[in-house]
Write an enzyme that holds these catalytic residues in place. Structure first.
Site, mmCIF file in Angstrom:
data_model
loop_
_atom_site.group_PDB
_atom_site.id
_atom_site.type_symbol
_atom_site.label_atom_id
_atom_site.label_comp_id
_atom_site.label_asym_id
_atom_site.label_seq_id
_atom_site.Cartn_x
_atom_site.Cartn_y
_atom_site.Cartn_z
ATOM 1 N N ASN A 12 0.850 -1.185 0.000
ATOM 2 C CA ASN A 12 0.000 0.000 0.000
ATOM 3 C C ASN A 12 0.895 1.248 0.000
ATOM 4 O OD1 ASN A 12 -1.565 2.259 1.033
ATOM 5 N ND2 ASN A 12 -3.145 0.787 1.543
ATOM 6 N N HIS A 15 0.832 6.217 2.035
ATOM 7 C CA HIS A 15 1.527 7.164 2.898
ATOM 8 C C HIS A 15 2.758 7.784 2.255
ATOM 9 C CE1 HIS A 15 -1.448 6.723 5.882
ATOM 10 N NE2 HIS A 15 -1.314 5.416 5.872
ATOM 11 N N HIS A 48 -5.697 3.627 -1.651
ATOM 12 C CA HIS A 48 -7.023 3.984 -1.135
ATOM 13 C C HIS A 48 -7.324 5.431 -1.515
ATOM 14 C CE1 HIS A 48 -9.757 4.478 2.702
ATOM 15 N NE2 HIS A 48 -10.397 4.722 1.563
ATOM 16 N N ARG A 50 -9.479 8.111 -0.839
ATOM 17 C CA ARG A 50 -10.463 8.528 0.160
ATOM 18 C C ARG A 50 -11.362 9.633 -0.386
ATOM 19 N NH1 ARG A 50 -9.503 7.455 5.841
ATOM 20 N NH2 ARG A 50 -10.838 9.277 6.135
ATOM 21 N N ARG A 54 -7.148 12.825 1.250
ATOM 22 C CA ARG A 54 -6.074 13.277 2.144
ATOM 23 C C ARG A 54 -4.708 12.711 1.781
ATOM 24 N NH1 ARG A 54 -7.629 10.764 7.948
ATOM 25 N NH2 ARG A 54 -9.464 12.016 7.452
ATOM 26 N N GLU A 75 -8.697 0.496 -3.134
ATOM 27 C CA GLU A 75 -9.513 0.573 -1.928
ATOM 28 C C GLU A 75 -10.408 1.797 -2.002
ATOM 29 O OE1 GLU A 75 -6.853 -1.637 1.497
ATOM 30 O OE2 GLU A 75 -7.002 0.545 1.539
ATOM 31 N N THR A 106 -8.176 3.728 8.396
ATOM 32 C CA THR A 106 -9.381 2.903 8.382
ATOM 33 C C THR A 106 -9.471 2.121 9.686
ATOM 34 O OG1 THR A 106 -9.198 2.680 5.997
ATOM 35 C CG2 THR A 106 -10.628 1.128 7.115
ATOM 36 N N GLU A 156 -10.948 -9.444 3.065
ATOM 37 C CA GLU A 156 -9.684 -9.104 3.696
ATOM 38 C C GLU A 156 -9.949 -8.936 5.182
ATOM 39 O OE1 GLU A 156 -6.152 -5.719 3.709
ATOM 40 O OE2 GLU A 156 -7.287 -6.084 1.871
ATOM 41 N N HIS A 199 -3.626 -4.750 7.866
ATOM 42 C CA HIS A 199 -3.800 -3.584 8.719
ATOM 43 C C HIS A 199 -2.895 -3.702 9.934
ATOM 44 C CE1 HIS A 199 -5.836 0.244 9.505
ATOM 45 N NE2 HIS A 199 -5.664 -0.045 10.778
#
Length: 249
Positions: A12, A15, A48, A50, A54, A75, A106, A156, A199
């Site tokens: 992922n 970030h 993801h 959003r 963000r 996502e 999340t 998941e 996660h």
């Protein structure tokens, strides 16, 4: 992503975009991170988009669809806007996740059982477009049953509670959460669902989950991006890959 029996790693890159957006510029580039992750052995890239944008932006998704040679796991919240974007791009997979604007990340799994009818209708066009539909849920039999009934192909399992308990040194809770993940992985597999997990996973917590034979894919992001500050992204991913492979014997 093709299934050859090997545990897959989805990286992922959200970030990387978080760091970029802190300064409002173009650096660091999430697309560059995605290509580095590919080169380091990632089997897929997760991003993801959003509602509040963000971190990952619409332009990032456009770029990922153009440059990736491994599958994109998109996502998204189960909203009309995100469905429209997914249907335009038709990524390999879409993963429905819960989303609240005030949360930092999340938190918890999607509530499928209470919204079964709405979600069944929501995912039908995505499946018809050729996307594999995954649902991010807690390791809970009621949610797994609902995910299977609405036509999801993949679940998941949320590993956050297990990882948090480990970080807090709460061995009893950690072991209880891990056992729940193990039982629900086997249960979901028995229903014909493909099982993924993710996660909060780190080098210290990944192997017990990677050892579950029913789990086909782990999606890991924040820890790898953080560790890349110290090791570099390629070596950080290579070490995670080594630990995952070791857990499978």
């Amino acid at each position: 992503m093709p299934s050859d029996g090997k545990l897959r790693l989805g990286v992922n890159i959200d970030h990387v975009a978080t760091v970029r957006n802190a300064r409002g510029g173009a650096y660091p580039d999430p697309l560059r991170a995605a290509k580095l992750a590919e080169a380091a052995g990632a089997d897929g890239i997760t991003a993801h988009l959003r509602e509040d944008r963000r971190h990952i932006s619409d332009a990032d998704i456009d770029g990922l669809m153009e440059v990736l040679t491994v599958p994109l796991n998109f996502e998204m919240a189960a909203t009309a806007e995100m469905q429209k974007i997914a249907l335009r791009h038709k990524p390999h997979a879409v993963c429905l996740v819960p989303e609240k604007r005030e949360e930092r990340t999340t938190e918890g799994g999607l509530e499928v059982a209470r919204e079964e009818n709405r979600l069944a209708h929501y995912i039908a066009p995505l499946r018809d477009a050729g996307c594999r539909v995954s649902i991010f849920i807690a390791a809970d039999k009621r949610q797994i049953d609902a995910a299977q009934r609405i036509g999801a192909e993949v679940i998941e399992l949320h590993t956050g509670a297990y990882c948090d308990a480990h970080a807090e040194g709460n061995v009893e809770t950690r072991d209880r959460e891990l056992e729940g993940l193990r039982e629900m992985s086997a249960y979901a597999h028995s229903l014909g669902l493909e099982v993924h997990a993710g996660h909060g996973l780190t080098y210290d917590t990944v192997q017990p989950v990677a050892a579950f034979p029913e789990v086909m894919e782990l999606n890991i992001g924040h820890f790898l991006i953080g560790e890349s500050i110290f090791l570099g992204l390629g070596p950080a991913i290579a070490e995670m890959r080594r630990l995952m492979d070791g857990a499978r014997g």
